[in-house]
Design an enzyme around this catalytic site. Structure first.
Site, PDB file in Angstrom:
ATOM      1  N   HIS A 204       0.803  -1.238   0.000  1.00 55.61           N
ATOM      2  CA  HIS A 204       0.000   0.000   0.000  1.00 55.61           C
ATOM      3  C   HIS A 204       0.831   1.282   0.000  1.00 55.61           C
ATOM      4  CE1 HIS A 204       0.934   0.019   4.285  1.00 55.61           C
ATOM      5  NE2 HIS A 204       0.625   1.301   4.285  1.00 55.61           N
TER       6      HIS A 204
HETATM    7  C1  UD1 Z   1      -2.266   5.831   5.138  1.00 52.78           C
HETATM    8  C2  UD1 Z   1      -1.027   6.431   5.778  1.00 52.78           C
HETATM    9  C3  UD1 Z   1       0.064   5.376   5.850  1.00 52.78           C
HETATM   10  C4  UD1 Z   1      -0.422   4.103   6.504  1.00 52.78           C
HETATM   11  C5  UD1 Z   1      -1.694   3.618   5.841  1.00 52.78           C
HETATM   12  C6  UD1 Z   1      -2.248   2.457   6.578  1.00 52.78           C
HETATM   13  C7  UD1 Z   1      -0.653   8.838   5.349  1.00 52.78           C
HETATM   14  C8  UD1 Z   1       0.128   9.827   4.591  1.00 52.78           C
HETATM   15  N1  UD1 Z   1      -0.500   7.538   5.000  1.00 52.78           N
HETATM   16  O1  UD1 Z   1      -1.922   5.522   3.799  1.00 52.78           O
HETATM   17  O2  UD1 Z   1       1.149   5.867   6.610  1.00 52.78           O
HETATM   18  O3  UD1 Z   1       0.571   3.119   6.395  1.00 52.78           O
HETATM   19  O4  UD1 Z   1      -2.659   4.683   5.846  1.00 52.78           O
HETATM   20  O5  UD1 Z   1      -3.077   1.674   5.806  1.00 52.78           O
HETATM   21  O6  UD1 Z   1      -1.380   9.189   6.233  1.00 52.78           O
HETATM   22  N2  UD1 Z   1      -9.091   4.594   0.365  1.00 52.78           N
HETATM   23  C9  UD1 Z   1     -10.322   4.002   0.223  1.00 52.78           C
HETATM   24  N3  UD1 Z   1     -11.012   3.696   1.358  1.00 52.78           N
HETATM   25  C10 UD1 Z   1     -10.549   3.939   2.604  1.00 52.78           C
HETATM   26  C11 UD1 Z   1      -9.312   4.559   2.733  1.00 52.78           C
HETATM   27  C12 UD1 Z   1      -8.583   4.880   1.618  1.00 52.78           C
HETATM   28  O7  UD1 Z   1     -10.787   3.752  -0.887  1.00 52.78           O
HETATM   29  O8  UD1 Z   1     -11.244   3.617   3.592  1.00 52.78           O
HETATM   30  C13 UD1 Z   1      -8.301   4.893  -0.859  1.00 52.78           C
HETATM   31  C14 UD1 Z   1      -8.601   6.276  -1.418  1.00 52.78           C
HETATM   32  O9  UD1 Z   1      -8.537   6.174  -2.819  1.00 52.78           O
HETATM   33  C15 UD1 Z   1      -7.423   7.088  -0.919  1.00 52.78           C
HETATM   34  C16 UD1 Z   1      -6.295   6.065  -0.901  1.00 52.78           C
HETATM   35  O10 UD1 Z   1      -6.917   4.846  -0.541  1.00 52.78           O
HETATM   36  O11 UD1 Z   1      -7.150   8.190  -1.734  1.00 52.78           O
HETATM   37  C17 UD1 Z   1      -5.183   6.390   0.076  1.00 52.78           C
HETATM   38  O12 UD1 Z   1      -5.699   6.562   1.391  1.00 52.78           O
HETATM   39  P1  UD1 Z   1      -4.931   7.481   2.453  1.00 52.78           P
HETATM   40  O13 UD1 Z   1      -5.565   7.358   3.771  1.00 52.78           O
HETATM   41  O14 UD1 Z   1      -4.751   8.843   1.913  1.00 52.78           O
HETATM   42  O15 UD1 Z   1      -3.499   6.846   2.500  1.00 52.78           O
HETATM   43  P2  UD1 Z   1      -3.040   5.346   2.713  1.00 52.78           P
HETATM   44  O16 UD1 Z   1      -2.335   4.898   1.489  1.00 52.78           O
HETATM   45  O17 UD1 Z   1      -4.173   4.524   3.215  1.00 52.78           O
HETATM   46  N1  UDP Z   2      -3.914  -5.556   8.598  1.00 55.39           N
HETATM   47  C1  UDP Z   2      -5.188  -6.104   8.756  1.00 55.39           C
HETATM   48  N2  UDP Z   2      -5.870  -6.470   7.638  1.00 55.39           N
HETATM   49  C2  UDP Z   2      -5.353  -6.358   6.376  1.00 55.39           C
HETATM   50  C3  UDP Z   2      -4.058  -5.800   6.239  1.00 55.39           C
HETATM   51  C4  UDP Z   2      -3.372  -5.397   7.372  1.00 55.39           C
HETATM   52  O1  UDP Z   2      -5.673  -6.235   9.870  1.00 55.39           O
HETATM   53  O2  UDP Z   2      -6.046  -6.722   5.414  1.00 55.39           O
HETATM   54  C5  UDP Z   2      -3.178  -5.128   9.801  1.00 55.39           C
HETATM   55  C6  UDP Z   2      -1.781  -5.674   9.926  1.00 55.39           C
HETATM   56  O3  UDP Z   2      -1.797  -6.962  10.504  1.00 55.39           O
HETATM   57  C7  UDP Z   2      -1.128  -4.628  10.812  1.00 55.39           C
HETATM   58  C8  UDP Z   2      -1.770  -3.346  10.347  1.00 55.39           C
HETATM   59  O4  UDP Z   2      -2.992  -3.730   9.696  1.00 55.39           O
HETATM   60  O5  UDP Z   2      -1.478  -4.823  12.166  1.00 55.39           O
HETATM   61  C9  UDP Z   2      -0.858  -2.654   9.400  1.00 55.39           C
HETATM   62  O6  UDP Z   2      -1.531  -1.672   8.696  1.00 55.39           O
HETATM   63  P1  UDP Z   2      -1.011  -1.101   7.321  1.00 55.39           P
HETATM   64  O7  UDP Z   2      -0.150  -2.099   6.647  1.00 55.39           O
HETATM   65  O8  UDP Z   2      -2.214  -0.613   6.606  1.00 55.39           O
HETATM   66  O9  UDP Z   2      -0.177   0.172   7.783  1.00 55.39           O
HETATM   67  P2  UDP Z   2       1.330   0.404   8.280  1.00 55.39           P
HETATM   68  O10 UDP Z   2       1.597  -0.490   9.420  1.00 55.39           O
HETATM   69  O11 UDP Z   2       2.226   0.166   7.113  1.00 55.39           O
HETATM   70  O12 UDP Z   2       1.326   1.850   8.652  1.00 55.39           O
END
Ligand code: UD1
Ligand code: UDP
Length: 350
Positions: A204
């Site tokens: 991601h």
């Molecule tokens: C965010 C965090 C990242 C974290 C991750 C965990 C920032 C800059 N990044 O990244 O550090 O590791 O969350 O998962 O804060 N979207 C959906 N549905 C949702 C959420 C997101 O469709 O419920 C899609 C949207 O198109 C959105 C994209 O995912 O634009 C990115 O979501 P965003 O929360 O901006 O960043 P993450 O990549 O999730």
């Molecule tokens: N995770 C989850 N379901 C999923 C993918 C990840 O519960 O489908 C959990 C994972 O085990 C970990 C956390 O989400 O505890 C990590 O989140 P993510 O990878 O989105 O963010 P990051 O840790 O990189 O910020």
């Protein structure tokens, strides 16, 4: 004492699950969900599955550019702080919700406690790195998961109110492991894979999803592994894969993101974890599953030093070759605390 805790993204719900319980036994906690993640599989599923109290406030900010999203959160969090006047604001990790919380609170003189302080990738192109640096410099209580994190802060001149506490994610993982052992989720069986004979993959990070060359390098590797790959797809990656019209091999099962207990079951039974997630690198380590990390650097350097995690970036051949040949070290020393970290954080807040 009154505290406002800020969550917004998937890993923050998991971290708050550990600390909120502890805080609520001692104090009044107001849990603010910024709405950064909003799909049921990215948000609600964690509140239901981890018995987290429902958020007291949901700012409903949703997705957007970094500036727009952070600005909307900043406005919303400031309103809550002015209304509630808490003794502390608690923030987790390194997302835009973390940054907005730190900025809002410091502007209205509410002390900030940062859980997971001091982590650095030393890559300023990564939005999370900016969020961490700013949040740490605005924090009044810095709760670090590792010695490395404490040292990183010292290098930046932050030495006061820095505490090595360990990682709250181990608290919640230990809880989840017990649950999974008592009531094994059916997910591994349902997906038709055998324990220790599949790869669990997640992608991601912006550096991977938003760069077609990197993402296609990674997806080609999944297809070339000759081993079942279970791939719970983050919506950010799903959107890019759908828009590009990429089709993955039948060995790669793309599934919706799963709840935490299912994830712990999937990770614990995997032969290898292949990921760019921060949280999952540590969980793989604690669960004794080798991890191959789809990045060029990591904040969790101890897992690499211990011989259980290896950085491979996005090169197809390097990924495939490493997944096939990586043998973890024989020993696996305890890392990131003792699993009683939430209580230690709460004591320090007291
Ligand atoms: C965010 C965090 C990242 C974290 C991750 C965990 C920032 C800059 N990044 O990244 O550090 O590791 O969350 O998962 O804060 N979207 C959906 N549905 C949702 C959420 C997101 O469709 O419920 C899609 C949207 O198109 C959105 C994209 O995912 O634009 C990115 O979501 P965003 O929360 O901006 O960043 P993450 O990549 O999730
Ligand atoms: N995770 C989850 N379901 C999923 C993918 C990840 O519960 O489908 C959990 C994972 O085990 C970990 C956390 O989400 O505890 C990590 O989140 P993510 O990878 O989105 O963010 P990051 O840790 O990189 O910020």
């Amino acid at each position: 004492m009154k505290l406002v805790s800020i969550v917004g993204a998937r890993p923050q719900f998991i971290k708050a699950a550990a600390l909120s319980r502890e805080l609520r036994q001692r104090h009044k906690e107001i849990l603010v969900h910024t709405g950064q993640h909003y799909d049921y599989e990215m948000s609600g599923i964690f509140f239901d599955g981890l018995e987290i109290p429902p958020p007291d406030v949901n700012l409903g900010v949703g997705s957007g550019s970094h500036g727009n999203q952070t600005a909307a959160m900043l406005r919303g969090i400031e309103d809550v702080l002015l209304l509630e006047r808490p003794d502390w604001l608690v923030i987790y990790g390194d997302t835009n919700s973390t940054l907005a919380g730190a900025l809002a609170a410091s502007k209205v003189s509410v002390p900030v406690a940062h859980v997971e302080a001091g982590l650095r990738s030393f890559n300023r192109h990564m939005p999370e790195e900016i969020n961490r640096v700013v949040a740490d410099h605005l924090s009044n209580l810095l709760l670090c998961p590792s010695d490395t994190a404490v040292r990183n802060l010292a290098t930046e001149g932050i030495g006061r109110n820095v505490h090595l506490v360990g990682d709250v994610m181990l608290d919640i993982l230990n809880w989840a492991r017990r649950r999974v052992a008592e009531h094994p989720p059916e997910i591994v069986e349902r997906l038709g894979v055998k324990p220790k004979s599949y790869v669990l993959a997640t992608v991601h990070r912006g550096e991977n999803t938003d760069d077609p060359a990197r993402l296609s390098g990674i997806l080609k590797a999944f297809a070339a592994l000759d081993e079942p790959v279970i791939f719970p797809v983050h919506p950010r990656a799903r959107r890019v894969i759908t828009e590009a019209g990429w089709r993955l091999s039948p060995d790669v099962q793309m599934i919706d993101p799963v709840g935490y207990l299912d994830m712990v079951a999937l990770a614990g039974s995997a032969r290898v974890v292949l990921t760019d997630s921060g949280g999952l690198q540590k969980e793989a380590y604690w669960l004794g599953v080798p991890c191959v990390t789809l990045r060029d650097e990591t904040e969790w350097v101890e897992t690499v030093d211990a011989g259980w995690n290896v950085l491979v970036g996005s090169d197809t051949e390097k990924i495939v070759q490493t997944v096939h040949s990586f043998e973890p070290a024989e020993s696996r020393p305890a890392l990131y605390g003792d699993g009683c970290v939430a209580a230690r954080c709460a004591d320090l807040l007291d």
